[in-house]
Design an enzyme around this catalytic site. Sequence first.
Site, PDB file in Angstrom:
ATOM      1  N   GLY A  13       0.855  -1.262   0.003  1.00 27.57           N
ATOM      2  CA  GLY A  13       0.088   0.020   0.135  1.00 27.57           C
ATOM      3  C   GLY A  13       0.701   1.321  -0.026  1.00 27.57           C
ATOM      4  CG  ASN A  90       0.841   1.028   4.902  1.00 25.72           C
ATOM      5  OD1 ASN A  90       0.348   1.693   5.732  1.00 25.72           O
ATOM      6  ND2 ASN A  90       0.234   1.374   3.598  1.00 25.72           N
ATOM      7  CE1 TYR A 156      -9.446   0.492   8.009  1.00 26.54           C
ATOM      8  CE2 TYR A 156     -10.131   1.162  10.276  1.00 26.54           C
ATOM      9  CZ  TYR A 156      -9.093   1.272   9.222  1.00 26.54           C
ATOM     10  OH  TYR A 156      -7.909   1.916   9.611  1.00 26.54           O
ATOM     11  CB  ALA A 157     -14.103  -1.783  13.887  1.00 23.83           C
ATOM     12  CE  LYS A 160      -6.716  -1.490   9.161  1.00 22.17           C
ATOM     13  NZ  LYS A 160      -5.464  -1.725   8.750  1.00 22.17           N
TER      14      LYS A 160
END
Length: 250
Positions: A13, A90, A156-157, A160
């Site tokens: 990324g 990343n 997304y959360a 992660k």
Amino acid sequence: MTYSSKGIAVVTGAAGGMGSHIARRLHADGHRVLLTDIAVDAADAVARDLSPDGSTARAVELDVAHRENFVTTLADCEQVWGTPTILVNNAAVTQAADLMTLGEDDFNRVLTTNVDSVFFGCQVIGAAMAAQGYGRIVNMASLAGQNGGTATGAHYATSKGGILTVTKIFARELAGHGVTVNSIAPGPHDLPIVKATVPPDRLDAVIAGIPVGRMGDPSFVADMVALLTADNAHFVTGACWDVNGGLYVR
Ligand SMILES: NC(=O)c1ccc[n+]([C@@H]2O[C@H](COP(=O)([O-])OP(=O)(O)OC[C@H]3O[C@@H](n4cnc5c(N)ncnc54)[C@H](O)[C@@H]3O)[C@@H](O)[C@H]2O)c1
């Protein structure tokens, strides 16, 4: 085996945002840097800016959602420069979404890109690092993985949070082989994706809600990566370094 600070770094990324700051910082420290992204033209522009002749920075296309692509990228790197000494996982998809209507396809796509990428990056490149007896891996997690997320979606959360766990798993596995694996959990940083994710009319309120009263500086995260990937960082592994302006204190 000992390594000088002049290593071989793979950054995923790296076409823009945080990844380009990290690639530029590692290159400034004297590492050769392989900038990878699905946006390969943009990654190539950064690489050419760093190294017009491609001798110390190159760009290659790497879609991190698939394990075999890490195998291909590792082979490319080994052929041109040698086995990586640094891997920065990343790349990620950042998206907002309504929790109770978030569909299966979107959920799986974000999970697959964000978690599979870190898992298989650690597995494939971590194995090569273990074989050479040295490596430094940094996985980009997020505050969202610690507090459940605010502006970003549940997919997304969740992804992660998964990265924090993957980091611990590979840190344990690779510790005896000279390879450290750590994560960084940033809160909102002064980067385009934050402005793309948070509606303009909410941005001031988001910033006002940060205890230190301002967003993070991506060049500082790049400094953290440089510190965690230094030779003398051998005693830090399985850790998560928070950089969130006081939004999450533990
Ligand atoms: N910006 C922030 O405030 C912030 C906060 C917390 C965590 N992070 C994390 O930091 C990292 C970088 O964030 P950013 O702000 O630069 O995001 P960004 O969206 O600007 O950059 C992400 C990069 O990943 C690339 N990418 C997306 N899918 C890919 C795929 N399948 N294969 C390869 N590359 C792919 C994109 O092309 C892009 O260049 C991400 O992991 C993000 O979750 C950022």
